[in-house]
Design an enzyme around this catalytic site. Structure first.
Site, mmCIF file in Angstrom:
data_model
loop_
_atom_site.group_PDB
_atom_site.id
_atom_site.type_symbol
_atom_site.label_atom_id
_atom_site.label_comp_id
_atom_site.label_asym_id
_atom_site.label_seq_id
_atom_site.Cartn_x
_atom_site.Cartn_y
_atom_site.Cartn_z
ATOM 1 N N ASP A 1 3.667 47.614 -35.859
ATOM 2 C CA ASP A 1 4.959 47.854 -37.568
ATOM 3 C C ASP A 1 5.678 49.499 -37.312
ATOM 4 O O ASP A 1 6.574 49.396 -37.297
ATOM 5 C CB ASP A 1 3.201 48.077 -37.903
ATOM 6 N N LYS B 1 7.490 44.675 -34.806
ATOM 7 C CA LYS B 1 8.453 44.517 -35.944
ATOM 8 C C LYS B 1 9.135 46.109 -36.449
ATOM 9 O O LYS B 1 8.835 46.668 -37.080
ATOM 10 C CB LYS B 1 7.521 44.843 -37.310
#
Ligand code: IMP
Ligand code: MG
Length: 177
Positions: free
Chosen positions: A101, A129
């Site tokens: 992330d 991500k």
């Protein structure tokens, strides 16, 4: 479908096929070597168990537990709750993560393990991500690139729930708002 899930992002079939493909790729890349898979608990456990079963070369496994999150927001700080039990000096390390992330966790972990002088360190992540990246870290193997939504299932949780879902789903915002 579980009532708190807005939609299924990655189906069981897609997970199975992609994890198999990455396992085969790792087997080819590490031919003749004996890598050690280092799983980052708890999120890695479902992915890692499927991944290592699609790896055909000799390998070993170990686990670490770190915390950097509470709910859906990062605290920015990384704490080692469980360290490795194996010596990784001279070993080919493959860190297994559920999701990359901000990258803060993996960046910290990679530097933390580098000090022990492994022969190499690579990162395999189930999901990436990239839009959320803050630290300068990338995955050597990534199964799925995902949008900026909070996802659960296949090992990933929201406050320890939903890890047992066999697919990856987007959590309904009202669940965490
Ligand atoms: P990073 O340090 O921001 O890269 O955070 C990585 C960790 O945060 C992952 O290993 C997950 O445990 C958690 N995380 C980040 N995004 C999500 C998500 O969408 N769902 C569940 N956990 C997440
Ligand atoms: Mg988590």
């Amino acid at each position: 479908m579980e009532k708190d899930i807005e939609s299924i992002l990655i189906t069981e079939e897609d997970l199975k096929a992609k994890v198999r493909e990455i396992g085969a790729q790792i087997s080819a890349d590490y031919k003749g070597k004996t890598p050690i898979f280092v799983g980052v608990l708890k999120g890695c456990f479902v992915f890692m168990s499927d991944l290592v079963r699609s790896v055909s070369i000799n390998c070993s496994m170990d686990f670490m537990a770190v915390s950097s999150y509470s709910g859906t927001k990062t605290t920015g700080a990384v704490k080692i709750n469980k360290d490795l039990s194996e010596d990784i000096c001279g070993r080919d390390v493959i860190i297994v993560e559920d999701i990359l992330d901000s990258g803060v966790t993996l960046n910290y972990l990679k530097n933390y393990l580098m000090v022990r002088k492994p022969a190499s360190i690579k990162i395999v992540t189930l999901m990436d991500k990239p839009s959320r990246r803050k630290a300068d870290v990338y995955a050597d193997y990534s199964c799925f690139e995902v949008p900026d939504a909070f996802v659960v299932g296949y090992g990933l949780d929201y406050n320890e729930k939903y890890r047992n879902l066999p697919y990856v789903g987007i959590l309904k915002p009202e669940v965490y708002m």
